[in-house]
Design a protein around this motif. Sequence first.
Motif, PDB file in Angstrom:
ATOM      1  N   THR A  89      37.482  26.883  40.726  1.00 42.53           N
ATOM      2  CA  THR A  89      38.290  27.132  41.922  1.00 42.53           C
ATOM      3  C   THR A  89      39.659  27.695  41.557  1.00 42.53           C
ATOM      4  OG1 THR A  89      37.165  25.266  42.981  1.00 42.53           O
ATOM      5  CG2 THR A  89      39.163  26.072  44.035  1.00 42.53           C
ATOM      6  N   HIS A  90      40.251  27.199  40.459  1.00 39.45           N
ATOM      7  CA  HIS A  90      41.553  27.694  40.018  1.00 39.45           C
ATOM      8  C   HIS A  90      41.470  29.171  39.604  1.00 39.45           C
ATOM      9  CE1 HIS A  90      45.489  27.836  38.209  1.00 39.45           C
ATOM     10  NE2 HIS A  90      44.984  28.127  37.016  1.00 39.45           N
ATOM     11  N   ILE A  91      40.415  29.542  38.870  1.00 43.62           N
ATOM     12  CA  ILE A  91      40.240  30.936  38.453  1.00 43.62           C
ATOM     13  C   ILE A  91      40.017  31.830  39.673  1.00 43.62           C
ATOM     14  CG2 ILE A  91      38.665  32.501  37.248  1.00 43.62           C
ATOM     15  CD1 ILE A  91      38.394  30.422  35.090  1.00 43.62           C
ATOM     16  N   ALA A 131      38.816  53.868  39.236  1.00 40.31           N
ATOM     17  CA  ALA A 131      37.494  53.494  39.751  1.00 40.31           C
ATOM     18  C   ALA A 131      36.952  52.266  39.032  1.00 40.31           C
ATOM     19  CB  ALA A 131      36.526  54.673  39.600  1.00 40.31           C
ATOM     20  N   VAL A 132      37.033  52.274  37.677  1.00 37.55           N
ATOM     21  CA  VAL A 132      36.521  51.139  36.912  1.00 37.55           C
ATOM     22  C   VAL A 132      37.334  49.883  37.198  1.00 37.55           C
ATOM     23  CG1 VAL A 132      36.142  50.239  34.588  1.00 37.55           C
ATOM     24  CG2 VAL A 132      35.562  52.604  35.108  1.00 37.55           C
ATOM     25  N   GLN A 133      38.667  50.065  37.335  1.00 40.09           N
ATOM     26  CA  GLN A 133      39.522  48.916  37.602  1.00 40.09           C
ATOM     27  C   GLN A 133      39.167  48.294  38.952  1.00 40.09           C
ATOM     28  OE1 GLN A 133      43.618  49.728  36.989  1.00 40.09           O
ATOM     29  NE2 GLN A 133      44.322  47.713  37.643  1.00 40.09           N
ATOM     30  N   ARG A 134      38.975  49.145  39.966  1.00 40.35           N
ATOM     31  CA  ARG A 134      38.609  48.607  41.281  1.00 40.35           C
ATOM     32  C   ARG A 134      37.249  47.920  41.231  1.00 40.35           C
ATOM     33  NH1 ARG A 134      40.740  53.581  43.132  1.00 40.35           N
ATOM     34  NH2 ARG A 134      38.607  54.413  43.272  1.00 40.35           N
ATOM     35  N   LYS A 135      36.293  48.551  40.498  1.00 42.41           N
ATOM     36  CA  LYS A 135      34.959  47.960  40.422  1.00 42.41           C
ATOM     37  C   LYS A 135      34.985  46.617  39.703  1.00 42.41           C
ATOM     38  CE  LYS A 135      31.457  50.635  39.953  1.00 42.41           C
ATOM     39  NZ  LYS A 135      30.415  51.569  39.451  1.00 42.41           N
ATOM     40  N   LEU A 136      35.712  46.548  38.571  1.00 39.59           N
ATOM     41  CA  LEU A 136      35.798  45.289  37.840  1.00 39.59           C
ATOM     42  C   LEU A 136      36.476  44.210  38.680  1.00 39.59           C
ATOM     43  CD1 LEU A 136      36.715  46.295  34.168  1.00 39.59           C
ATOM     44  CD2 LEU A 136      34.642  45.141  34.944  1.00 39.59           C
ATOM     45  N   SER A 137      37.518  44.565  39.357  1.00 39.03           N
ATOM     46  CA  SER A 137      38.219  43.589  40.188  1.00 39.03           C
ATOM     47  C   SER A 137      37.306  43.094  41.307  1.00 39.03           C
ATOM     48  CB  SER A 137      39.494  44.196  40.762  1.00 39.03           C
ATOM     49  OG  SER A 137      40.373  44.588  39.729  1.00 39.03           O
ATOM     50  N   ALA A 138      36.556  44.030  41.919  1.00 39.18           N
ATOM     51  CA  ALA A 138      35.649  43.627  43.000  1.00 39.18           C
ATOM     52  C   ALA A 138      34.553  42.713  42.487  1.00 39.18           C
ATOM     53  CB  ALA A 138      35.038  44.874  43.653  1.00 39.18           C
ATOM     54  N   VAL A 139      33.971  43.067  41.318  1.00 40.45           N
ATOM     55  CA  VAL A 139      32.924  42.225  40.728  1.00 40.45           C
ATOM     56  C   VAL A 139      33.470  40.846  40.392  1.00 40.45           C
ATOM     57  CG1 VAL A 139      31.447  41.936  38.708  1.00 40.45           C
ATOM     58  CG2 VAL A 139      31.532  44.139  39.879  1.00 40.45           C
ATOM     59  N   ALA A 140      34.672  40.807  39.829  1.00 40.97           N
ATOM     60  CA  ALA A 140      35.272  39.524  39.468  1.00 40.97           C
ATOM     61  C   ALA A 140      35.499  38.655  40.692  1.00 40.97           C
ATOM     62  CB  ALA A 140      36.585  39.755  38.728  1.00 40.97           C
ATOM     63  N   VAL A 141      36.013  39.280  41.777  1.00 44.91           N
ATOM     64  CA  VAL A 141      36.251  38.502  42.995  1.00 44.91           C
ATOM     65  C   VAL A 141      34.925  38.001  43.575  1.00 44.91           C
ATOM     66  CG1 VAL A 141      37.082  38.643  45.374  1.00 44.91           C
ATOM     67  CG2 VAL A 141      38.437  39.620  43.524  1.00 44.91           C
ATOM     68  N   GLN A 142      33.895  38.868  43.579  1.00 41.33           N
ATOM     69  CA  GLN A 142      32.602  38.439  44.096  1.00 41.33           C
ATOM     70  C   GLN A 142      32.021  37.291  43.275  1.00 41.33           C
ATOM     71  OE1 GLN A 142      30.131  41.910  44.241  1.00 41.33           O
ATOM     72  NE2 GLN A 142      31.224  42.831  45.977  1.00 41.33           N
ATOM     73  N   ALA A 143      32.135  37.409  41.938  1.00 42.54           N
ATOM     74  CA  ALA A 143      31.625  36.345  41.070  1.00 42.54           C
ATOM     75  C   ALA A 143      32.380  35.049  41.304  1.00 42.54           C
ATOM     76  CB  ALA A 143      31.732  36.772  39.611  1.00 42.54           C
ATOM     77  N   SER A 144      33.702  35.148  41.411  1.00 41.87           N
ATOM     78  CA  SER A 144      34.487  33.932  41.623  1.00 41.87           C
ATOM     79  C   SER A 144      34.195  33.334  43.000  1.00 41.87           C
ATOM     80  CB  SER A 144      35.971  34.246  41.480  1.00 41.87           C
ATOM     81  OG  SER A 144      36.373  35.212  42.423  1.00 41.87           O
ATOM     82  N   GLN A 145      33.969  34.208  44.021  1.00 45.40           N
ATOM     83  CA  GLN A 145      33.595  33.701  45.331  1.00 45.40           C
ATOM     84  C   GLN A 145      32.266  32.964  45.278  1.00 45.40           C
ATOM     85  OE1 GLN A 145      33.684  37.235  47.762  1.00 45.40           O
ATOM     86  NE2 GLN A 145      35.761  36.840  48.505  1.00 45.40           N
ATOM     87  N   LEU A 146      31.318  33.516  44.486  1.00 45.55           N
ATOM     88  CA  LEU A 146      30.032  32.850  44.333  1.00 45.55           C
ATOM     89  C   LEU A 146      30.202  31.477  43.697  1.00 45.55           C
ATOM     90  CD1 LEU A 146      26.934  32.889  44.475  1.00 45.55           C
ATOM     91  CD2 LEU A 146      26.939  34.034  42.240  1.00 45.55           C
ATOM     92  N   ILE A 147      31.044  31.417  42.639  1.00 42.90           N
ATOM     93  CA  ILE A 147      31.292  30.134  41.973  1.00 42.90           C
ATOM     94  C   ILE A 147      31.938  29.153  42.945  1.00 42.90           C
ATOM     95  CG2 ILE A 147      32.636  28.999  40.159  1.00 42.90           C
ATOM     96  CD1 ILE A 147      32.284  31.529  38.484  1.00 42.90           C
ATOM     97  N   ALA A 148      32.963  29.637  43.680  1.00 42.56           N
ATOM     98  CA  ALA A 148      33.641  28.746  44.623  1.00 42.56           C
ATOM     99  C   ALA A 148      32.696  28.296  45.738  1.00 42.56           C
ATOM    100  CB  ALA A 148      34.854  29.458  45.217  1.00 42.56           C
TER     101      ALA A 148
END
Length: 354
Positions: A89-91, A131-148
């Motif tokens: 949740t912190h991440i 483009a890569v930065q936006r994609k990585l950030s989006a993937v990271a947020v989606q992954a963290s949302q899944l974890i949360a």
Amino acid sequence: MNSSSLQHKTFLFLLVCASLAFAAVLWPFYDAVFWGVVLAILFAPLHRRLLQRLPQYPNLVALLMLGLCLLVVILPMTLLSLSLIQQATHIYDLLRSGELDLGAYFKQIIGALPAWAVDLLARLELTSMDAVQRKLSAVAVQASQLIATRAFNIGQNTFQFLISVGIMLYLLFFLLRDGAVLVARVRDAVPLNEAHKRHLVSKFTTVIRATVKGNVMVAASQGMLGGFIFGVLGIQGAVLWGVLMAFLSLLPAVGAGLIWGPVALYFLAVGATSKALILAAFGVGVIGLVDNVLRPILVGKDTKMPDYVVLISTLGGMALLGLNGFVIGPVIAALFMATWDIFAAENNSRSPPP
């Protein structure tokens, strides 16, 4: 048609239908029943020794073993799960607020690469920073949302989880107390040669004990060591990464290196050479040594199965059955090898001498 033959076939049909119906009734609590049986097999040798000292108190002995299981297995897993949820949740909060930006880390890595590597990435169309930065950030947020979300679901399903744990512990008590009688009844019901039944039961229990005891000890050791070195190097979410390394270490050979390897490469790319060397040396010399030394001793030696069979059956079991597959896969492989050994021995004994 012979009346006795018809009755026999009818009874076998009824037996199969009743068994399948009972399995369907138990299926909603499959995990609880499975781990109750596994824990009963693991604690059975200690239970037998204690029962020899207190033969007149079988209920007390089973309760003592149940308390030991709670202290050694359930309580540590609960505390670890709570810590894992807190760090996940912190991440997620850091990613959502922008304090933790994977896209920026990627930009740092690209800037540190030599020209030939940048040219290679350009041919693969991987150097478009934005483009890569936006994609990585989006993937990271989606992954963290899944974890949360999973963490929130765990909180919502606490009651169901407690019911499953209660069923597992309730079943474990009776399996410990009456396990010898139940095993004897099952062995009597199986229409096989007594020596074959003894061999198969021995193989089954040995593989379960070796797989769970060995893999869990290796996973716990690698997870703690990985979390320790990540904490020393100041990497955020050390407990989370340690748990991921412990989970991945269930896969022989590759395991924890899938986590610490890329982190060491990142340190090297951004110029943190000392951290990269420390992490790589610790990963190969300490974390990897645990896998190379403990796993053959605790798993391969007891199961008497080749390393490649253990690896393939573990991967296949986990792909098919999830986390439970790291136990069920090697057990199926061991029973497969044991039954074919019995068949080959029987076939050779029936063959006429040359």
